[in-house]
Scaffold this motif. Structure first.
Motif, PDB file in Angstrom:
ATOM      1  N   ARG A   1      -0.016   3.503  46.146  1.00 35.08           N
ATOM      2  CA  ARG A   1      -1.146   2.437  46.387  1.00 35.08           C
ATOM      3  C   ARG A   1      -2.682   3.050  45.989  1.00 35.08           C
ATOM      4  NH1 ARG A   1       0.299  -1.810  49.215  1.00 35.08           N
ATOM      5  NH2 ARG A   1       2.012  -1.915  51.023  1.00 35.08           N
ATOM      6  N   GLU A  30      -1.609   5.543  54.520  1.00 33.78           N
ATOM      7  CA  GLU A  30      -2.492   4.950  53.305  1.00 33.78           C
ATOM      8  C   GLU A  30      -3.698   5.876  53.227  1.00 33.78           C
ATOM      9  OE1 GLU A  30      -3.156   0.833  53.239  1.00 33.78           O
ATOM     10  OE2 GLU A  30      -0.893   0.335  53.297  1.00 33.78           O
ATOM     11  N   THR A  60      -6.104  -2.965  54.084  1.00 36.22           N
ATOM     12  CA  THR A  60      -6.004  -2.293  55.120  1.00 36.22           C
ATOM     13  C   THR A  60      -7.524  -1.836  55.465  1.00 36.22           C
ATOM     14  OG1 THR A  60      -3.667  -1.357  54.933  1.00 36.22           O
ATOM     15  CG2 THR A  60      -4.773  -0.471  56.466  1.00 36.22           C
ATOM     16  N   GLN A  61      -7.985  -1.917  56.465  1.00 38.82           N
ATOM     17  CA  GLN A  61      -9.470  -1.614  56.906  1.00 38.82           C
ATOM     18  C   GLN A  61      -9.488  -0.144  57.308  1.00 38.82           C
ATOM     19  OE1 GLN A  61     -12.274  -2.938  56.235  1.00 38.82           O
ATOM     20  NE2 GLN A  61     -13.643  -1.363  57.289  1.00 38.82           N
ATOM     21  N   GLN A  62     -10.326   0.815  56.365  1.00 38.99           N
ATOM     22  CA  GLN A  62     -10.562   2.075  56.816  1.00 38.99           C
ATOM     23  C   GLN A  62     -11.936   2.478  57.145  1.00 38.99           C
ATOM     24  OE1 GLN A  62      -7.475   3.638  57.205  1.00 38.99           O
ATOM     25  NE2 GLN A  62      -6.265   3.127  55.566  1.00 38.99           N
ATOM     26  N   THR A  63     -12.448   2.959  58.020  1.00 39.01           N
ATOM     27  CA  THR A  63     -13.913   3.354  58.205  1.00 39.01           C
ATOM     28  C   THR A  63     -14.091   4.546  58.683  1.00 39.01           C
ATOM     29  OG1 THR A  63     -13.935   0.883  59.606  1.00 39.01           O
ATOM     30  CG2 THR A  63     -15.952   2.367  59.721  1.00 39.01           C
ATOM     31  N   TYR A  64     -15.074   5.123  57.928  1.00 43.44           N
ATOM     32  CA  TYR A  64     -15.539   6.403  57.813  1.00 43.44           C
ATOM     33  C   TYR A  64     -17.103   6.382  58.209  1.00 43.44           C
ATOM     34  CZ  TYR A  64     -17.029  10.752  55.008  1.00 43.44           C
ATOM     35  OH  TYR A  64     -17.436  12.048  54.617  1.00 43.44           O
ATOM     36  N   ASN A  81     -11.835   5.794  61.627  1.00 46.09           N
ATOM     37  CA  ASN A  81     -11.179   4.624  62.241  1.00 46.09           C
ATOM     38  C   ASN A  81     -10.233   3.977  61.330  1.00 46.09           C
ATOM     39  OD1 ASN A  81     -10.436   2.613  63.812  1.00 46.09           O
ATOM     40  ND2 ASN A  81     -12.355   1.613  64.218  1.00 46.09           N
ATOM     41  N   GLN A 141     -11.092  -0.348  51.958  1.00 48.26           N
ATOM     42  CA  GLN A 141      -9.937  -0.644  52.195  1.00 48.26           C
ATOM     43  C   GLN A 141      -8.812   0.004  51.175  1.00 48.26           C
ATOM     44  OE1 GLN A 141     -12.663  -2.952  51.184  1.00 48.26           O
ATOM     45  NE2 GLN A 141     -12.676  -3.153  53.409  1.00 48.26           N
ATOM     46  N   THR A 142      -7.557   0.356  51.827  1.00 46.19           N
ATOM     47  CA  THR A 142      -6.492   0.863  50.838  1.00 46.19           C
ATOM     48  C   THR A 142      -5.397  -0.259  51.060  1.00 46.19           C
ATOM     49  OG1 THR A 142      -5.551   1.891  53.201  1.00 46.19           O
ATOM     50  CG2 THR A 142      -7.150   3.026  51.487  1.00 46.19           C
ATOM     51  N   GLY A 143      -4.502  -0.013  50.163  1.00 46.82           N
ATOM     52  CA  GLY A 143      -3.285  -0.938  50.089  1.00 46.82           C
ATOM     53  C   GLY A 143      -3.526  -2.333  49.907  1.00 46.82           C
ATOM     54  N   GLU A 144      -3.068  -2.948  50.964  1.00 51.22           N
ATOM     55  CA  GLU A 144      -3.507  -4.521  50.905  1.00 51.22           C
ATOM     56  C   GLU A 144      -4.196  -4.886  51.984  1.00 51.22           C
ATOM     57  OE1 GLU A 144       0.013  -6.867  50.414  1.00 51.22           O
ATOM     58  OE2 GLU A 144       0.920  -5.474  48.980  1.00 51.22           O
ATOM     59  N   GLN A 155      -6.106   2.369  42.662  1.00 52.99           N
ATOM     60  CA  GLN A 155      -7.646   2.241  42.985  1.00 52.99           C
ATOM     61  C   GLN A 155      -8.287   3.153  42.385  1.00 52.99           C
ATOM     62  OE1 GLN A 155      -7.748   2.504  47.529  1.00 52.99           O
ATOM     63  NE2 GLN A 155      -7.989   0.371  47.591  1.00 52.99           N
ATOM     64  N   VAL A 202     -12.567   1.923  46.874  1.00 51.03           N
ATOM     65  CA  VAL A 202     -12.837   0.546  47.387  1.00 51.03           C
ATOM     66  C   VAL A 202     -13.328   0.252  48.411  1.00 51.03           C
ATOM     67  CG1 VAL A 202     -11.806  -1.831  47.377  1.00 51.03           C
ATOM     68  CG2 VAL A 202     -10.660  -0.017  45.698  1.00 51.03           C
ATOM     69  N   LYS A 255     -16.495  10.648  62.238  1.00 49.48           N
ATOM     70  CA  LYS A 255     -15.491   9.672  62.947  1.00 49.48           C
ATOM     71  C   LYS A 255     -14.694   8.777  61.842  1.00 49.48           C
ATOM     72  CE  LYS A 255     -16.204   5.888  66.162  1.00 49.48           C
ATOM     73  NZ  LYS A 255     -17.384   5.377  66.964  1.00 49.48           N
ATOM     74  N   LEU A 264     -12.188   6.781  49.422  1.00 49.89           N
ATOM     75  CA  LEU A 264     -12.192   5.561  49.441  1.00 49.89           C
ATOM     76  C   LEU A 264     -12.962   4.747  48.757  1.00 49.89           C
ATOM     77  CD1 LEU A 264     -12.765   4.895  53.343  1.00 49.89           C
ATOM     78  CD2 LEU A 264     -10.679   4.696  52.372  1.00 49.89           C
TER      79      LEU A 264
END
Lengths: 328, 328
Positions: free
Chosen positions: A21, A280, B265-269, A274, B260-263, A25, B143, A272, B141
């Motif tokens: 995936r 993924e 999916t929320q990822q927060t850095y 999350n 966002q990764t994949g479809e 990107q 995107v 941090k 990340l």
């Protein structure tokens, strides 16, 4: 680097899918093939047009792939695969058995040096981005204490341990960081904290028909190593609920360094994550480091490397000029 | 590197004092001398045994100093001093006029290349650690959206602007990040936010005797560029209160990337600094990068560099073996 960086994936579980995936990107990369010991018949890539090959076909791709991303497990796959594959390709792996990293590094370095490849080991978020922050924080705040908290996150090992108890049909375990412990650290208290002080554990369990809930709860809470030293909660849920609400793989955590400069001036450094999906995100980190491996090899570097050996200039898709102009 | 890294400090204001304090925390470094255009008579180092020299004595220290840390201002000192001093020493500076970084880099690079020195520019926390996190977050990340929030922190420029109003005796201005805006970002909303949406401003003002508080409050809140686009509060306080409670220089801030990764999916850095003293922390970062400059020069690198060109291995005082064993 006028053409894209050509990537191969070795191993196709959750992490391999995350890598697949993530490559889509990245504008400067293309996925050439997925290699699996299950072969073509055993793998369904997310993009049905992706080439799938049996592992033993990999050596025929030496001129077609710039970096091989290894997505096997640390217990048995990577100790064998990374040194083997570093003969033929630049590699990235996510080897995370902390105690065996020096040994793995030495084995990979020997082969990568000999065959003039770059092999970046132990990439991901811990080891990986968390390691970066532990080192960066200590370099800029040499006096202080560092803390790592994990979660909220699904722990595969603990979930497996619960599933092994007789009478358990399905189970997941979430590791929960202690807000109270984190706040004490953030306030500069520098407490002594055991792993159990820093985390609690939440289990969601589906029982086999007729299983004794009280016995199972007791078996979980008293399980040595895994649970006995932690505040643990156990909730029994229906199979339908489990299938609907507990299939995702969130994770994350926090690295905090509480340091002092001058005459006891408090300085707090915090990193941090999350993460909505652990595989993924980990896959996405591996893919970024594949770019670095390719650039480092092009610049004449060889051997085993870790995240500590990689510059951000090599990790980023942007030019050095653009990084200075827009990101500094 | 059996002996310590020998450091010189050029310029001795708040930042120079921060660097002096920080060197004493680093086991592998020693401070050789402080250079100031005020000379010996005009400088009182924190350690009275420290050698103080006039700027024009610096060239006599070429064999005694490995890295010169430049602690002057970005407006007039550094554009002139860094290229000049890069003739004689490896250098570190904290040049932070964002729009002029490419020009400063080019000027320093030309001299550093010619004289075979390493000159790391724009070091500190922003530019510096925040820049690192903007690049690292976007690399892993690709995107998503990145956000930088500053504060709670003392803004020197805004404090000066308030002090220039007639009738103001003393003033400080704190930049406050909007908790609401940060939480929207953390929740993955990816809002469009102006600098004014992300921050509010708090002013603490001591009036000259007989000054008109209402007029001054109005003058602050309507001041173009500095305040008019922000939610601004103004509090009038006594001189005694000001001297007791408002002399420190806290700062900090947060870099967040919501990806966002994949479809989807929320990822927060998230990277966060909470600094008791801005100049002490910035000084501490400069000192860590002095180590990197020294190691890079020893490894044969030359020219102007930024934080994007430096590995953690070079930044850290630990050996590569120890980093792999204890920090990965």
């Amino acid at each position: 680097m006028s053409q894209t960086i050509r990537i191969g994936i070795c191993g196709y579980g959750n992490l391999g899918r995350g890598v697949e995936r993530s490559i889509s990107q990245q504008a400067d990369m293309s996925l050439v093939a997925i290699f699996s010991r299950r072969g073509k018949a055993g793998v369904e890539p997310l993009n049905p047009l992706t080439t799938v090959e049996h592992l033993d076909q990999m050596i025929h791709y030496q001129d077609k792939i710039d970096v091989m991303i290894l997505c096997g497990g640390s217990a048995t796959d990577l100790p064998e695969q990374t040194p083997m594959i570093a003969q033929y390709f630049n590699t990235i792996d996510s080897f995370d058995t902390h105690a065996k990293i020096p040994e793995h590094f030495a084995a990979v370095d020997k082969i990568a040096q000999k065959h003039q490849h770059v092999s970046i080991i132990s990439v991901g978020w811990d080891p990986g981005l968390f390691s970066i922050n532990r080192v960066l924080a200590e370099a800029v705040l040499p006096v202080g204490e560092s803390y790592t908290f994990w979660g909220k996150g699904l722990s595969q090992g603990h979930s497996d341990a619960v599933r092994r108890i007789e009478g358990v049909k399905h189970a997941v375990q979430y590791t929960i960081p202690s807000q109270d412990a984190m706040n004490r650290v953030r306030q500069g208290e520098q407490p002594q904290l055991s792993t159990g002080d820093k985390h609690s554990r939440e289990c969601f369990v589906v029982l086999e028909e007729g299983a004794d809930a009280a016995r199972i709860e007791q078996a979980i809470k008293t399980m040595p190593d895994y649970f006995v030293d932690y505040e643990t909660s156990v909730q029994f849920i229906s199979e339908a609920n489990f299938m609907q609400e507990y299939q995702e793989m969130p994770h994350g955590g926090v690295v905090i360094r509480s340091g002092q400069t001058g005459e006891q001036t408090q300085q707090t450094y915090e990193f941090k994550l999350n993460l909505g999906s652990n595989p993924e995100f980990t896959g996405s980190v591996l893919v970024a480091y594949a770019r670095a491996a390719h650039k480092m090899k092009q610049a004449g570097q060889v051997g085993a490397k870790t995240v500590f050996d990689v510059t951000l200039g090599d990790l980023s898709a942007k030019s050095a000029q653009d990084l200075r102009k827009f990101y500094l």
